[in-house]
Design a protein around this motif. Structure first.
Motif, PDB file in Angstrom:
ATOM      1  N   UNK A  77       0.715  -1.139   0.055  1.00  0.00           N
ATOM      2  CA  UNK A  77      -0.002   0.054   0.059  1.00  0.00           C
ATOM      3  C   UNK A  77       1.045   1.362  -0.093  1.00  0.00           C
ATOM      4  N   UNK A  78       0.287   2.375  -0.210  1.00  0.00           N
ATOM      5  CA  UNK A  78       1.081   3.769  -0.198  1.00  0.00           C
ATOM      6  C   UNK A  78       1.074   4.145   1.116  1.00  0.00           C
ATOM      7  N   UNK A  79       2.209   4.532   1.530  1.00  0.00           N
ATOM      8  CA  UNK A  79       2.268   4.745   3.015  1.00  0.00           C
ATOM      9  C   UNK A  79       1.964   6.238   3.229  1.00  0.00           C
ATOM     10  N   UNK A  80       2.003   7.195   2.083  1.00  0.00           N
ATOM     11  CA  UNK A  80       1.529   8.358   2.273  1.00  0.00           C
ATOM     12  C   UNK A  80      -0.168   8.343   2.395  1.00  0.00           C
ATOM     13  N   UNK A  83      -0.807   7.497   6.090  1.00  0.00           N
ATOM     14  CA  UNK A  83      -0.568   8.623   6.963  1.00  0.00           C
ATOM     15  C   UNK A  83      -1.651   9.647   6.892  1.00  0.00           C
ATOM     16  N   UNK A  84      -2.367   9.792   5.502  1.00  0.00           N
ATOM     17  CA  UNK A  84      -3.444  10.644   5.386  1.00  0.00           C
ATOM     18  C   UNK A  84      -4.526  10.260   6.022  1.00  0.00           C
ATOM     19  N   UNK A  85      -4.861   8.819   6.074  1.00  0.00           N
ATOM     20  CA  UNK A  85      -5.918   8.336   6.511  1.00  0.00           C
ATOM     21  C   UNK A  85      -6.038   8.470   8.138  1.00  0.00           C
ATOM     22  N   UNK A  86      -5.007   8.335   8.438  1.00  0.00           N
ATOM     23  CA  UNK A  86      -4.397   8.428  10.014  1.00  0.00           C
ATOM     24  C   UNK A  86      -4.998   9.786  10.507  1.00  0.00           C
ATOM     25  N   UNK A  87      -4.436  10.897   9.731  1.00  0.00           N
ATOM     26  CA  UNK A  87      -4.803  12.285  10.157  1.00  0.00           C
ATOM     27  C   UNK A  87      -6.414  12.691   9.855  1.00  0.00           C
ATOM     28  N   UNK A 257       2.879  14.407  -4.542  1.00  0.00           N
ATOM     29  CA  UNK A 257       4.137  14.412  -4.823  1.00  0.00           C
ATOM     30  C   UNK A 257       4.977  13.182  -5.033  1.00  0.00           C
ATOM     31  N   UNK A 258       4.726  12.304  -4.038  1.00  0.00           N
ATOM     32  CA  UNK A 258       5.230  10.750  -4.179  1.00  0.00           C
ATOM     33  C   UNK A 258       4.370   9.799  -4.786  1.00  0.00           C
ATOM     34  N   UNK A 259       3.164   9.712  -4.665  1.00  0.00           N
ATOM     35  CA  UNK A 259       2.306   8.565  -4.985  1.00  0.00           C
ATOM     36  C   UNK A 259       1.157   8.872  -6.027  1.00  0.00           C
ATOM     37  N   UNK A 260       1.190  10.039  -6.649  1.00  0.00           N
ATOM     38  CA  UNK A 260       0.106  10.557  -7.642  1.00  0.00           C
ATOM     39  C   UNK A 260      -0.107   9.436  -8.513  1.00  0.00           C
ATOM     40  N   UNK A 261       0.898   8.957  -9.336  1.00  0.00           N
ATOM     41  CA  UNK A 261       0.405   8.183 -10.398  1.00  0.00           C
ATOM     42  C   UNK A 261       0.019   6.815  -9.995  1.00  0.00           C
TER      43      UNK A 261
END
Length: 352
Positions: A77-80, A83-87, A257-261
Motif C-alpha cells: 500500500x502507499x504509506x502516504x 498517513x493521510x487516513x490516520x490524520x 508528490x510521491x504517489x500520484x501516479x
C-alpha cells in the motif's frame, strides 16, 4: 425556681440541643463528603487504569502492526495514503468529541471552531514536522525490527528535554541529565550483537533515522505545548482539530508528490489489508490516548506504558517474527525503563 434560673436552664438546654444537632449535622456532612471523595477517588482510579491499559496496548502494537502490514518485506500500500487516513480519522474523532462537548455545555468562546487568522497560522509548523516524522517511521523498519524501534523511540525524551532547555528556557535537574546518559547507554546495550562482527545490530542508517525522528518529534512536541499554553483555556479538541486539518493538507500534498501516479492508476486503497486498517486505527487512537493521559492521568502513567510496551513488543515479536530475545536486549530495555522513570522523577522535582 426563679424566672432567671428557669431562663438559664432553658438557655443551657437550647444550647446543648443546638450543639448536638450541629455536631450530628457536621458528622453527617463529613461522612457524606468522605463518601463522595471515596467515590470520586475510585472513579479517578478506574479512569487512570483504563487510560494506562489503552495506551500500553496501543503503544506496544504500533510497531508490530507496521511490520505485520508488510508483504514479502515491502509495503504493498502507499504509506502516504495510510498517513493521510490516520490524520483524517484523528480529525473526525476530534470533531466527534467537540460535538459531544457542544451538546453538554453549549458553544463557548473556548470550544468554538471559528478562530482568528493569527491563531490558525501557528499549526502548520508542528503539522509538517509530525508528517515527516510519521512517514519516516515506515521506512525505518528497513533497518530495525519492532522491539528495537520501541527502544530507539525513547530517544525523543532526550531531544524533547534539550529543546525544552533551549527553546522554553526550562531548567533540567541533575537527575534528568543522568537519565539522558542512562537512556543512551540502555539503547546501545539493547542493540549489542555479540554473534556478529558488527558491534550493534542496527546499522548507521537506522540510528540516523531514529535520531532525526527524535528531533522532529521533540521539536513538534515542544512547539505544540507552547501553542497550548499560550491559550490554556482553549478546548484541546479544537486545537487538535486545526493541527490535524493541516496534517491532512500536508499529507495530501505528499500523496501528490510521491504517489500520484500509483493512486490514480491503482486506487487510493490499493494494497490495503485488514492489518493495514488496524494499523491506521491504532495510530489514530494512540494520539487520542496521549491526549487523555495529559488530561486525566499523570506522567507516571506514560512511563509505565512505555516500559511495559517495550516488553510486550519484544514478547509478541518472538512469536510473530521469530525475534531472538537476548540478554543484551533484556538488560538494555531494563536500563531504558529505569532512565525513563528517573526522568519523570526529575521532571516532578523541577515542577515543585
Amino acid at each position: 425556681m426563679s424566672p432567671k434560673e428557669s431562663y438559664d436552664d432553658l438557655s443551657q438546654k437550647d444550647v446543648e440541643s443546638l450543639s448536638g444537632r450541629s455536631l450530628s449535622s457536621s458528622n453527617a456532612t463529613g461522612s457524606g463528603l468522605r463518601s463522595a471523595g471515596g467515590a470520586k477517588g475510585k472513579s479517578s482510579w478506574k479512569l487512570k487504569s483504563v487510560v494506562t491499559l489503552a495506551l500500553t496496548l496501543l503503544t506496544s502494537s504500533q510497531a508490530i502492526l507496521i511490520v505485520w502490514s508488510k508483504r514479502a518485506g515491502k509495503y504493498e500500500y502507499s504509506v502516504t495514503t495510510a498517513n493521510f487516513s490516520v490524520e483524517a480519522l484523528k480529525c473526525l474523532l476530534s470533531l466527534a468529541a467537540l460535538f459531544r462537548t457542544w451538546n453538554r455545555h453549549g458553544v463557548t468562546d473556548d470550544n468554538r471552531l471559528t478562530t482568528s487568522f493569527d491563531e490558525v497560522t501557528v499549526y502548520p509548523i508542528p503539522a509538517i514536522l509530525y508528517m515527516v516524522k510519521n512517514l519516516l517511521q515506515y521506512y525505518i523498519f528497513a533497518y530495525v525490527d519492532a522491539p528495537a524501534y520501541q527502544i530507539l523511540k525513547n530517544l525523543n525524551i532526550i531531544s524533547t528535554g534539550v529543546l525544552y532547555r533551549i527553546i522554553l528556557k526550562k531548567k533540567l535537574s541533575e537527575i534528568q541529565w543522568a537519565a539522558f546518559v542512562l537512556l543512551c547507554a540502555g539503547c546501545m546495550t539493547a542493540q549489542l550483537n555479540p554473534s556478529s562482527d558488527h558491534v550493534l545490530q542496527t546499522p548507521i542508517q537506522g540510528w540516523m533515522m531514529a535520531i532525526i525522528m527524535a528531533l522532529l518529534s521533540g521539536f513538534a512536541g515542544v512547539y505544540t505545548e507552547a501553542i497550548i499554553k499560550k491559550r490554556p483555556s482553549r478546548n484541546i479538541n479544537v486545537q487538535n482539530f486545526w493541527l490535524y486539518i493541516f496534517g491532512v493538507v500536508f499529507n495530501l500534498v505528499a500523496i501528490c508528490v510521491q504517489d500520484y501516479d500509483a493512486v490514480m492508476n491503482k486506487g487510493f486503497f490499493h494494497g490495503y489489508s485488514f492489518i493495514t486498517v488496524l494499523m491506521i486505527v491504532n495510530h489514530a487512537l494512540s494520539g487520542i490516548a496521549v491526549s487523555m493521559v495529559m488530561k486525566y492521568a499523570d506522567n507516571i502513567v506514560k512511563v509505565y506504558s512505555t516500559s511495559v510496551a517495550m516488553l510486550l513488543t519484544a514478547v509478541v515479536s518472538v512469536f510473530l517474527f521469530s525475534f531472538h530475545l537476548s540478554l543484551a536486549f533484556f538488560l538494555g530495555s531494563t536500563v531504558v525503563s529505569v532512565s525513563v522513570y528517573l526522568h519523570s522523577v526529575g521532571k516532578l522535582q523541577t515542577q515543585k
